[in-house]
Design an enzyme around this catalytic site. Structure first.
Site, mmCIF file in Angstrom:
data_model
loop_
_atom_site.group_PDB
_atom_site.id
_atom_site.type_symbol
_atom_site.label_atom_id
_atom_site.label_comp_id
_atom_site.label_asym_id
_atom_site.label_seq_id
_atom_site.Cartn_x
_atom_site.Cartn_y
_atom_site.Cartn_z
ATOM 1 N N LYS A 157 0.836 -1.202 0.000
ATOM 2 C CA LYS A 157 0.000 0.000 0.000
ATOM 3 C C LYS A 157 0.874 1.257 0.000
ATOM 4 C CE LYS A 157 -4.050 1.657 2.646
ATOM 5 N NZ LYS A 157 -4.923 1.311 3.796
ATOM 6 N N SER A 171 -9.710 1.434 2.848
ATOM 7 C CA SER A 171 -8.878 2.343 2.085
ATOM 8 C C SER A 171 -7.847 1.631 1.209
ATOM 9 C CB SER A 171 -8.145 3.291 3.048
ATOM 10 O OG SER A 171 -7.266 2.577 3.910
ATOM 11 N N SER A 213 -10.087 -1.363 6.663
ATOM 12 C CA SER A 213 -9.484 -1.058 5.367
ATOM 13 C C SER A 213 -8.781 -2.208 4.678
ATOM 14 C CB SER A 213 -8.520 0.119 5.509
ATOM 15 O OG SER A 213 -9.226 1.318 5.712
#
Length: 438
Positions: free
Chosen positions: A68, A144, A168
């Site tokens: 990420k 997210s 997330s």
């Protein structure tokens, strides 16, 4: 589970992943914010040489991994899905989780797109674009860790590493038909990961199988890999917390979850309906005037919000500013109440092996349904509701994919006891086998 052997070389799997990214065109740049094609090829060749010599470093050696876009990589600026950080100094070292992945022989293919500063479960990013859901590109990917999920679901990576503050990892996993694991927070170091909430942030994998989640968990936690202890579904004590976390749910979601519960009963699990709303509803009551995440984000972003508010996604900015309104005494009160509630739920969980419930109460909405701010915030609240409860209580939680509903994915969440992460993964592998018929 993909295996890395001389007959299944990492370099071939890497080239297939890179080809999938290229073939996606503009969508590829909405999934990945940065590619490491050259270094990944070098890592893949090294892994293949180790495999050929019988000297593999462990289960992640030669596996294709995405990370990420909030993890530090030495020599690069960490942007965390934002424009605000683009001019900041580059990181002087890798985040510990990145170092551990490299040491384990993982082939790091690139950084994946995300919600700005990880502050929503929808997955929209106005700065770098929004990757479409892997099962229907007109629908949201979930956030997210949006690009993380899509990278795995579209064959651009085999395992993705994300963060989970209120769901997330589990939200995009559920919406894209993947396995997502949120560990007990202290299990994985968060240094070098751009923070959203000091209290609630955790780091975990998104992948296609519980076995891959367990392999990634060992590496992220810095532990020597041990195979999961085999479990059987027969005799498991599973609690279904009916009430709040089953409310306002799509019929297709409820039908899929009830079918799964029926399979577990048929396989010999002991399944009981549990009245836990007196505890599970408390995070919402305590945070009605302001959440721990918003308050801590307001502190983290105090300078940026003051000096460059126009650089933020307006919705993210509004959520950060909401944290400025909660007074210090109320914040301390929430923290104190949380500590007591965690002990209370721990005590309630001692007679159960896991809780079983929908990861999310809804199927993936269309992207055009979240363009209005009010609709966005409503859908975001629905997405976060179930998974965020278990960040508040700091319990390990695993989302497993269920059979598709009209082509869209549904997740089943298993929640274990605090610190019993490997036990939950072993239990999850058994449940996975029953649900998949293997």
């Amino acid at each position: 589970m993909t295996t890395h052997t001389p007959d299944n070389p990492a370099i071939e799997r890497l080239e297939a992943a890179l080809e999938a990214i290229t073939a996606a065109g503009a969508e590829g740049s909405r999934i990945f914010t940065r590619l490491y094609a050259d270094s990944a090829r070098a890592q893949a060749h090294a892994a293949d040489q180790r495999a050929g010599a019988g000297k593999a470093l462990g289960p992640l050696d030669g596996r294709i991994v995405s990370i990420k876009d909030l993890f530090d990589v030495a020599g690069e600026t960490t942007t965390a899905g934002s424009k605000l950080l683009q001019g900041c100094a580059p990181a002087d070292r890798d985040a510990p989780v990145v170092s551990r992945l490299r040491a384990a022989g993982a082939v790091i293919i690139g950084k994946t797109n995300m919600t700005e500063f990880a502050f929503s479960g929808v997955g929209i990013n106005p700065h770098y674009g929004t990757p479409g859901n892997a099962l229907d590109s007109t629908r949201i990917p979930g956030g997210s860790s949006s690009g993380a999920a899509v990278s795995v679901a579209r064959g651009m990576a085999e395992i993705a590493i994300g963060t989970d503050t209120g769901g997330s990892v589990r939200i995009p996993s559920a919406l894209n038909g993947l396995v997502g694991f949120k560990p007990t927070q202290a299990r994985v170091p968060r240094d070098g990961a751009y923070p959203l909430s000091y209290t609630l942030d955790s780091i975990g994998p998104l992948c296609r199988s519980v076995a891959d989640a367990a392999s990634a968990d060992s590496v992220l936690a810095g532990l020597a890999h041990q195979p999961l202890v085999p479990r059987e579904v027969r005799g498991l004590r599973l609690g279904v917390p009916r009430g709040l976390l089953f409310s306002q749910a799509d019929e297709a979601v409820l039908a899929a979850v009830e079918q799964a519960v029926g399979k577990l009963l048929g396989a010999g699990a002991s399944v009981s309906n549990e009245a836990f709303d007196d505890l599970l509803g408390e995070p919402f009551r305590l945070q009605a005037r302001g959440s721990l995440t918003a308050v801590e984000a307001a502190w983290i972003h105090r300078e940026g919000v003051k000096s460059r508010p126009d650089a933020y996604d307006p919705i993210v900015l509004g959520r950060i500013r909401s944290g400025q309104a909660l007074d210090a005494a109320s914040y301390v009160g929430i923290q104190q109440a949380r500590a007591a509630l965690m002990g209370a739920l721990d005590a309630r969980m001692t007679r159960l092996d896991a809780l079983v419930l929908p990861t999310l109460p809804l199927l993936a909405p269309r992207i055009d349904e979240v363009q209005n701010d009010d609709e966005f915030l409503c859908i975001n609240a629905r997405l976060l509701r179930n998974p965020s409860v278990f960040n508040f209580f700091d319990l390990p939680a695993l989302s497993l994919p269920l059979p598709r509903q009209g082509g869209l994915a549904v997740g089943l969440m298993l929640v274990g006891r605090r610190g019993a992460d490997r036990e939950l993964l072993a239990l999850g592998a058994a449940v996975e086998g029953v649900l998949s018929g293997t």
